[in-house]
Design a protein around this motif. Structure first.
Motif, PDB file in Angstrom:
ATOM      1  N   GLN A 284      -0.890   9.250  10.137  1.00 36.60           N
ATOM      2  CA  GLN A 284      -0.895   9.164   9.290  1.00 36.60           C
ATOM      3  C   GLN A 284       0.117   9.998   8.328  1.00 36.60           C
ATOM      4  O   GLN A 284       0.847  10.205   7.767  1.00 36.60           O
ATOM      5  N   ARG A 285      -0.830  11.237   8.961  1.00 37.78           N
ATOM      6  CA  ARG A 285       0.701  12.683   8.322  1.00 37.78           C
ATOM      7  C   ARG A 285       2.080  12.270   8.788  1.00 37.78           C
ATOM      8  O   ARG A 285       2.602  12.486   8.083  1.00 37.78           O
ATOM      9  N   LEU A 286       1.549  11.718  10.441  1.00 38.54           N
ATOM     10  CA  LEU A 286       3.410  11.625   9.963  1.00 38.54           C
ATOM     11  C   LEU A 286       4.549  10.676   9.353  1.00 38.54           C
ATOM     12  O   LEU A 286       5.077  11.213   9.016  1.00 38.54           O
ATOM     13  N   SER A 287       3.570   9.530   9.569  1.00 43.55           N
ATOM     14  CA  SER A 287       3.767   8.358   8.196  1.00 43.55           C
ATOM     15  C   SER A 287       4.522   8.470   6.590  1.00 43.55           C
ATOM     16  O   SER A 287       5.074   8.681   5.787  1.00 43.55           O
ATOM     17  N   ALA A 288       3.334   9.401   6.216  1.00 48.02           N
ATOM     18  CA  ALA A 288       3.981  10.402   5.426  1.00 48.02           C
ATOM     19  C   ALA A 288       4.993  11.260   4.866  1.00 48.02           C
ATOM     20  O   ALA A 288       5.396  11.298   3.488  1.00 48.02           O
ATOM     21  N   GLN A 289       5.418  11.311   5.673  1.00 45.91           N
ATOM     22  CA  GLN A 289       6.635  12.154   6.038  1.00 45.91           C
ATOM     23  C   GLN A 289       7.493  11.413   6.042  1.00 45.91           C
ATOM     24  O   GLN A 289       8.739  12.146   6.706  1.00 45.91           O
ATOM     25  N   GLN A 290       7.657  10.417   6.341  1.00 50.17           N
ATOM     26  CA  GLN A 290       8.847   9.204   6.529  1.00 50.17           C
ATOM     27  C   GLN A 290       9.218   9.856   8.204  1.00 50.17           C
ATOM     28  O   GLN A 290      10.279   9.341   8.951  1.00 50.17           O
ATOM     29  N   ASP A 292       8.439   8.790  12.640  1.00 49.22           N
ATOM     30  CA  ASP A 292       7.646   7.758  13.140  1.00 49.22           C
ATOM     31  C   ASP A 292       6.365   7.760  13.806  1.00 49.22           C
ATOM     32  O   ASP A 292       6.218   8.931  14.278  1.00 49.22           O
ATOM     33  N   PRO A 293       5.101   7.231  13.631  1.00 51.97           N
ATOM     34  CA  PRO A 293       4.293   7.454  13.615  1.00 51.97           C
ATOM     35  C   PRO A 293       4.162   7.287  15.186  1.00 51.97           C
ATOM     36  O   PRO A 293       2.403   7.841  15.447  1.00 51.97           O
ATOM     37  N   HIS A 294       4.419   7.017  16.160  1.00 56.45           N
ATOM     38  CA  HIS A 294       3.985   6.218  17.324  1.00 56.45           C
ATOM     39  C   HIS A 294       4.461   8.045  18.440  1.00 56.45           C
ATOM     40  O   HIS A 294       4.127   8.014  19.764  1.00 56.45           O
ATOM     41  N   ALA A 295       4.983   8.942  17.488  1.00 59.55           N
ATOM     42  CA  ALA A 295       5.302   9.780  18.565  1.00 59.55           C
ATOM     43  C   ALA A 295       3.947  11.018  18.332  1.00 59.55           C
ATOM     44  O   ALA A 295       4.297  11.985  18.972  1.00 59.55           O
ATOM     45  N   ALA A 296       2.996  10.349  17.700  1.00 58.29           N
ATOM     46  CA  ALA A 296       2.059  11.484  18.285  1.00 58.29           C
ATOM     47  C   ALA A 296       0.901  11.101  19.387  1.00 58.29           C
ATOM     48  O   ALA A 296       1.036  11.566  20.248  1.00 58.29           O
ATOM     49  N   LEU A 302       5.575  17.401  19.413  1.00 59.44           N
ATOM     50  CA  LEU A 302       5.178  19.552  19.449  1.00 59.44           C
ATOM     51  C   LEU A 302       6.465  19.421  19.591  1.00 59.44           C
ATOM     52  O   LEU A 302       7.489  20.891  19.712  1.00 59.44           O
ATOM     53  N   SER A 303       8.013  18.652  18.940  1.00 66.40           N
ATOM     54  CA  SER A 303       9.247  19.314  18.796  1.00 66.40           C
ATOM     55  C   SER A 303       9.769  18.727  16.770  1.00 66.40           C
ATOM     56  O   SER A 303       8.852  17.996  16.594  1.00 66.40           O
ATOM     57  N   THR A 304      10.737  19.200  16.952  1.00 68.19           N
ATOM     58  CA  THR A 304      11.055  19.530  15.419  1.00 68.19           C
ATOM     59  C   THR A 304      11.449  17.448  15.074  1.00 68.19           C
ATOM     60  O   THR A 304      12.757  17.044  15.873  1.00 68.19           O
ATOM     61  N   THR A 310       1.877  17.954  13.034  1.00 69.29           N
ATOM     62  CA  THR A 310       1.328  18.719  14.354  1.00 69.29           C
ATOM     63  C   THR A 310      -0.465  19.535  14.336  1.00 69.29           C
ATOM     64  O   THR A 310      -1.079  19.143  15.089  1.00 69.29           O
ATOM     65  N   ARG A 311       0.357  19.755  14.242  1.00 66.96           N
ATOM     66  CA  ARG A 311      -0.079  21.384  14.556  1.00 66.96           C
ATOM     67  C   ARG A 311      -1.092  21.618  13.412  1.00 66.96           C
ATOM     68  O   ARG A 311      -1.538  21.697  13.528  1.00 66.96           O
ATOM     69  N   GLY A 312      -1.750  20.963  11.945  1.00 67.65           N
ATOM     70  CA  GLY A 312      -2.499  21.168  10.724  1.00 67.65           C
ATOM     71  C   GLY A 312      -2.902  19.579  11.114  1.00 67.65           C
ATOM     72  O   GLY A 312      -4.584  20.537  11.116  1.00 67.65           O
ATOM     73  N   TRP A 313      -3.040  19.080  12.381  1.00 72.37           N
ATOM     74  CA  TRP A 313      -4.038  17.325  12.489  1.00 72.37           C
ATOM     75  C   TRP A 313      -4.215  18.679  14.020  1.00 72.37           C
ATOM     76  O   TRP A 313      -5.632  18.335  13.872  1.00 72.37           O
ATOM     77  N   ILE A 314      -4.355  19.108  14.581  1.00 70.98           N
ATOM     78  CA  ILE A 314      -4.754  20.389  15.520  1.00 70.98           C
ATOM     79  C   ILE A 314      -6.165  20.620  14.778  1.00 70.98           C
ATOM     80  O   ILE A 314      -7.091  21.324  15.509  1.00 70.98           O
ATOM     81  N   GLN A 315      -5.179  21.662  13.978  1.00 70.77           N
ATOM     82  CA  GLN A 315      -6.468  22.417  13.654  1.00 70.77           C
ATOM     83  C   GLN A 315      -7.469  22.049  13.276  1.00 70.77           C
ATOM     84  O   GLN A 315      -8.620  21.998  12.852  1.00 70.77           O
ATOM     85  N   HIS A 316      -7.411  20.470  12.002  1.00 72.90           N
ATOM     86  CA  HIS A 316      -8.325  19.683  11.617  1.00 72.90           C
ATOM     87  C   HIS A 316      -8.458  18.883  12.739  1.00 72.90           C
ATOM     88  O   HIS A 316     -10.403  18.904  12.688  1.00 72.90           O
ATOM     89  N   ALA A 317      -8.323  19.147  13.684  1.00 77.12           N
ATOM     90  CA  ALA A 317      -9.085  17.511  14.521  1.00 77.12           C
ATOM     91  C   ALA A 317      -9.810  18.922  15.567  1.00 77.12           C
ATOM     92  O   ALA A 317     -11.088  18.329  16.096  1.00 77.12           O
ATOM     93  N   ALA A 318      -9.721  20.339  16.429  1.00 78.40           N
ATOM     94  CA  ALA A 318     -10.310  21.045  16.486  1.00 78.40           C
ATOM     95  C   ALA A 318     -11.345  21.390  16.182  1.00 78.40           C
ATOM     96  O   ALA A 318     -12.463  21.452  17.058  1.00 78.40           O
ATOM     97  N   ASN A 319     -11.254  21.289  15.196  1.00 75.41           N
ATOM     98  CA  ASN A 319     -12.761  21.048  14.006  1.00 75.41           C
ATOM     99  C   ASN A 319     -14.300  21.083  14.405  1.00 75.41           C
ATOM    100  O   ASN A 319     -15.287  20.969  14.839  1.00 75.41           O
ATOM    101  N   ALA A 320     -13.568  19.494  13.916  1.00 72.99           N
ATOM    102  CA  ALA A 320     -14.628  18.355  14.143  1.00 72.99           C
ATOM    103  C   ALA A 320     -14.995  18.365  15.385  1.00 72.99           C
ATOM    104  O   ALA A 320     -15.661  18.155  16.237  1.00 72.99           O
ATOM    105  N   LEU A 321     -13.730  19.145  17.158  1.00 75.03           N
ATOM    106  CA  LEU A 321     -14.177  18.716  18.211  1.00 75.03           C
ATOM    107  C   LEU A 321     -15.084  19.414  18.476  1.00 75.03           C
ATOM    108  O   LEU A 321     -16.262  19.281  18.904  1.00 75.03           O
ATOM    109  N   ALA A 322     -15.105  20.920  17.823  1.00 77.89           N
ATOM    110  CA  ALA A 322     -15.910  21.636  18.127  1.00 77.89           C
ATOM    111  C   ALA A 322     -17.058  21.588  17.267  1.00 77.89           C
ATOM    112  O   ALA A 322     -18.073  21.771  18.597  1.00 77.89           O
ATOM    113  N   HIS A 323     -17.315  20.567  17.176  1.00 74.77           N
ATOM    114  CA  HIS A 323     -19.081  20.670  15.824  1.00 74.77           C
ATOM    115  C   HIS A 323     -19.533  19.255  16.936  1.00 74.77           C
ATOM    116  O   HIS A 323     -20.163  19.199  17.172  1.00 74.77           O
ATOM    117  N   THR A 324     -18.658  18.650  17.571  1.00 76.20           N
ATOM    118  CA  THR A 324     -18.824  17.849  18.561  1.00 76.20           C
ATOM    119  C   THR A 324     -19.365  18.281  19.538  1.00 76.20           C
ATOM    120  O   THR A 324     -20.515  17.826  19.969  1.00 76.20           O
TER     121      THR A 324
END
Length: 407
Positions: A284-290, A292-296, A302-304, A310-324
């Protein structure tokens, strides 16, 4: 039956043994196969020592296994005291199994030999599968892989099917209609696939299958207890206790996707892990910036120009995974959490590093900390785990003890 014959009758590895001691004889045969699988090539003397069976029994068993094409004699080992020994090894062509993974973004077919090595594979990508078109494709690739065995077609012992329990679950997140979701929820995949083949078809949750692959061919070789987290379109998990896959009452143990991320309020239901640590969110993050979402799912993440999202997603996901991680540790008292996913190994490393950093902000008082480590199998885990299940069912001495791979 010798290995080069192509009798199309019931495979000898599945036939009754014709004795009043059928159960014990078959069990001992499986114990011998397990010893070879764990330790590599072994002479009969070492097999007797490792299994506790007499030399005479080992001789009878190994003769039968050779006749059935399940083990092969290797070159004589000389230079030791006494007669030269003849090691025995698993015959890669002794048996085959097939794994089929049906996911929300792609399907995979994998043919595996008796040693657990992948012989052939197929893959189909899609936005979300239409059941009416996917099922004929499943049958087509099954036939192709089966036919690729040629004279060994009769040695396919089973098919392991791995898919989400609820393919139509969380359909609103995926932007699907209720009708699309209901079509999947009303389909018995195992029955549909079984109708396509004469060999037995087993079914397991896709992330449980991935956990099986990690248990057999990855971190499970060294870890006896671990929580397994697999980050895919939707995050999921599995649980290993005392080197056994723990399924739970409904086969749904490790269903971390549904883990709440906070306390329920009168007017608000807390969000679940699935909305915080799934690749769907990165899509969803990638699609919002037009973009390709399949790059996930590949090295581009992790390339331009994908890196920032991707780095924004990493920080968000990492905190949730730490909670898990800390929640799982509190309930299970485990010493390791294995994280893997259907993305690049570089992204996995960065996600784990960010999760380890996030764990420092949680209160561990009253708990022993758990190591967070990377899985070793990667994106193949679900299809490979599915393929390993039939081999295990036919050849493991204990249906609850998964085969391990020796060094």
């Amino acid at each position: 039956m010798t290995p080069d014959k192509t009798d199309t009758a019931t495979p000898p590895l599945l036939r009754p043994r014709g004795s009043n001691h059928v159960g014990m004889r078959q069990f001992n045969e499986r114990v011998v196969l397990q010893a070879i699988r764990l330790n590599g090539c072994l002479p009969k003397a070492d097999l007797a020592r490792l299994t506790g069976l007499t030399a005479q029994t080992i001789g009878l068993i190994t003769t039968r296994l050779e006749d059935d094409g399940l083990v092969l004699k290797q070159s004589r080992v000389r230079g030791r005291i006494g007669q030269p020994s003849i090691p025995l090894a698993l015959n890669p062509d002794g048996a085959f199994s097939m794994g089929i993974k049906i996911g929300r973004r792609n399907a995979e077919w994998m043919l595996v030999d008796f040693t657990g090595q992948v012989r052939e594979r197929r893959r189909l990508d899609y936005a979300f599968p239409d059941i009416s078109t996917l099922l004929p494709t499943v049958a087509k690739h099954m036939r192709t892989l089966h036919n690729s065995l040629g004279p060994f077609k009769h040695r396919l012992v089973g098919i392991g099917l791995a898919a989400p329990f609820q393919m139509g679950g969380w359909y609103r997140m995926l932007g699907l209609s209720e009708a699309q979701a209901e079509a999947w929820n009303q389909t018995d995949l195992q029955t549909q696939v079984q109708a396509m083949t004469e060999v037995p078809v087993s079914f397991t949750k896709d992330t449980s299958a991935a956990c099986v692959a990690e248990l057999v061919a990855g971190r499970g070789r060294d870890l006896k207890n671990f929580l397994y987290l697999f980050v895919d379109t939707f995050v999921g998990g599995g649980l290993v206790i005392n080197s056994h896959l723990h399924g739970g009452v409904h086969g749904n143990a490790g269903a971390v996707a549904s883990l709440p991320m906070g306390l329920a309020r009168l007017a608000k239901t807390p969000e679940q892990l699935i909305g915080h640590a799934s690749l769907w969110e990165l899509e969803q993050r990638l699609s919002a910036q037009q973009l390709d979402p399949h790059a996930a799912y590949d090295e581009r993440a992790l390339s331009t120009p994908f890196e920032s999202e991707t780095r924004g997603w990493i920080q968000h996901a990492a905190n949730a995974l730490a909670h898990t991680v800390i929640s799982g540790t509190a309930f299970l008292d485990i010493d390791a959490v294995v994280i893997d996913g259907s993305f690049s190994r570089t992204l996995l490393s960065e996600l784990i590093a960010a999760t380890q950093d996030a764990l420092r902000h949680y209160n561990w008082e009253g708990l022993w900390s758990a190591n967070v480590i990377a899985g070793e199998v990667g994106p193949d885990a679900r299809a490979l785990g599915g393929a390993l299940l039939p081999l295990h069912a036919n050849f493991a001495p204990d249906r609850d003890l998964f085969l391990k791979v020796g060094n």
